[in-house]
Design a protein around this motif. Structure first.
Motif, short mmCIF file in Angstrom:
data_model
loop_
_atom_site.label_atom_id
_atom_site.label_comp_id
_atom_site.label_asym_id
_atom_site.label_seq_id
_atom_site.Cartn_x
_atom_site.Cartn_y
_atom_site.Cartn_z
N ARG A 115 -22.77 22.02 -6.39
CA ARG A 115 -24.19 21.85 -6.06
C ARG A 115 -24.52 20.46 -5.52
NH1 ARG A 115 -24.07 25.23 -10.44
NH2 ARG A 115 -25.10 27.24 -10.14
N GLU A 116 -23.74 19.44 -5.91
CA GLU A 116 -24.00 18.08 -5.44
C GLU A 116 -23.15 17.69 -4.23
OE1 GLU A 116 -24.84 15.04 -8.49
OE2 GLU A 116 -24.36 16.64 -9.93
N ASN A 117 -22.30 18.59 -3.77
CA ASN A 117 -21.47 18.33 -2.59
C ASN A 117 -22.39 18.31 -1.37
OD1 ASN A 117 -19.82 19.00 -0.22
ND2 ASN A 117 -18.16 19.23 -1.71
N HIS A 118 -22.30 17.26 -0.56
CA HIS A 118 -23.26 17.12 0.55
C HIS A 118 -23.12 18.25 1.57
CE1 HIS A 118 -20.19 15.21 3.15
NE2 HIS A 118 -21.03 15.45 4.14
N PHE A 119 -21.94 18.87 1.68
CA PHE A 119 -21.78 20.01 2.59
C PHE A 119 -22.64 21.19 2.10
CE2 PHE A 119 -17.70 17.71 3.16
CZ PHE A 119 -17.80 17.45 4.51
N GLU A 120 -22.66 21.40 0.79
CA GLU A 120 -23.48 22.48 0.23
C GLU A 120 -24.96 22.13 0.27
OE1 GLU A 120 -22.55 25.45 -0.37
OE2 GLU A 120 -20.40 25.09 -0.25
N ILE A 121 -25.29 20.88 0.03
CA ILE A 121 -26.70 20.46 0.10
C ILE A 121 -27.24 20.75 1.49
CG2 ILE A 121 -28.23 18.45 0.08
CD1 ILE A 121 -26.39 17.35 -2.23
N GLU A 122 -26.46 20.42 2.52
CA GLU A 122 -26.89 20.69 3.90
C GLU A 122 -27.05 22.19 4.14
OE1 GLU A 122 -25.45 19.98 8.54
OE2 GLU A 122 -24.17 19.28 6.91
N ALA A 123 -26.10 22.99 3.63
CA ALA A 123 -26.17 24.44 3.85
C ALA A 123 -27.34 25.06 3.10
CB ALA A 123 -24.85 25.09 3.44
N TYR A 124 -27.58 24.63 1.87
CA TYR A 124 -28.72 25.18 1.12
C TYR A 124 -30.06 24.72 1.69
CZ TYR A 124 -25.88 27.48 -2.36
OH TYR A 124 -25.01 28.34 -2.99
N ALA A 125 -30.07 23.57 2.36
CA ALA A 125 -31.31 23.13 3.00
C ALA A 125 -31.71 24.09 4.12
CB ALA A 125 -31.16 21.71 3.55
N ALA A 126 -30.74 24.71 4.76
CA ALA A 126 -31.01 25.67 5.83
C ALA A 126 -31.44 27.02 5.26
CB ALA A 126 -29.78 25.86 6.70
#
Length: 134
Positions: A115-126
């Motif tokens: 959940r704190e991985n920036h790749f996932e943060i970017e994907a969940y932002a979309a």
């Protein structure tokens, strides 16, 4: 048809992962569809393999290939997974090592490597509707 070198690079840079995804899809007898230039693979065996992953994802991306438990899961996660496709286009073959190193670094510090991985943060932002529960 016009030749666009940047478009070609977007497909070549992550090609090893894309090819791996296609081979896996063929080996497990997945069903294939292409949506927005991305190969989506789903089926019962794909669902069983995804269920083995600790976070139990509905879908997982390898290059320009997205594996989903079924067509519904692919539809629900498409915006999120297509962000990962764009990340593969930017990072190429370095994407998986970068993702895993960041996750390991986070877990090593007692934080959530998913959940704190920036790749996932970017994907969940979309795709805020599909955001994981905290």
């Amino acid at each position: 048809m016009h030749f666009y070198p940047l478009v070609l690079c977007r497909y070549l840079w992550p090609l090893p992962y894309t090819m791996l995804g296609i081979v896996i899809g063929l080996l497990v007898g997945g069903r294939f569809q292409v949506i927005g230039g991305v190969v989506e693979i789903y089926g019962p065996r794909v669902a069983r393999i995804l269920a083995l992953i600790p976070i139990g994802p509905l879908a997982l991306t390898l290059g320009h290939v997205v594996f989903g438990q079924d067509r519904s899961a692919l539809s629900m996660t498409r915006a999120h997974e297509h962000v990962h496709v764009r990340q593969y286009e930017r990072w190429g073959i370095a994407f998986v090592p970068a993702y895993l190193i960041e996750s390991a670094w986070l877990y090593g510090r007692g934080r959530d490597g998913y959940r704190e991985n920036h790749f996932e943060i970017e994907a969940y932002a979309a795709d805020p509707v599909g955001e994981p529960l905290a």
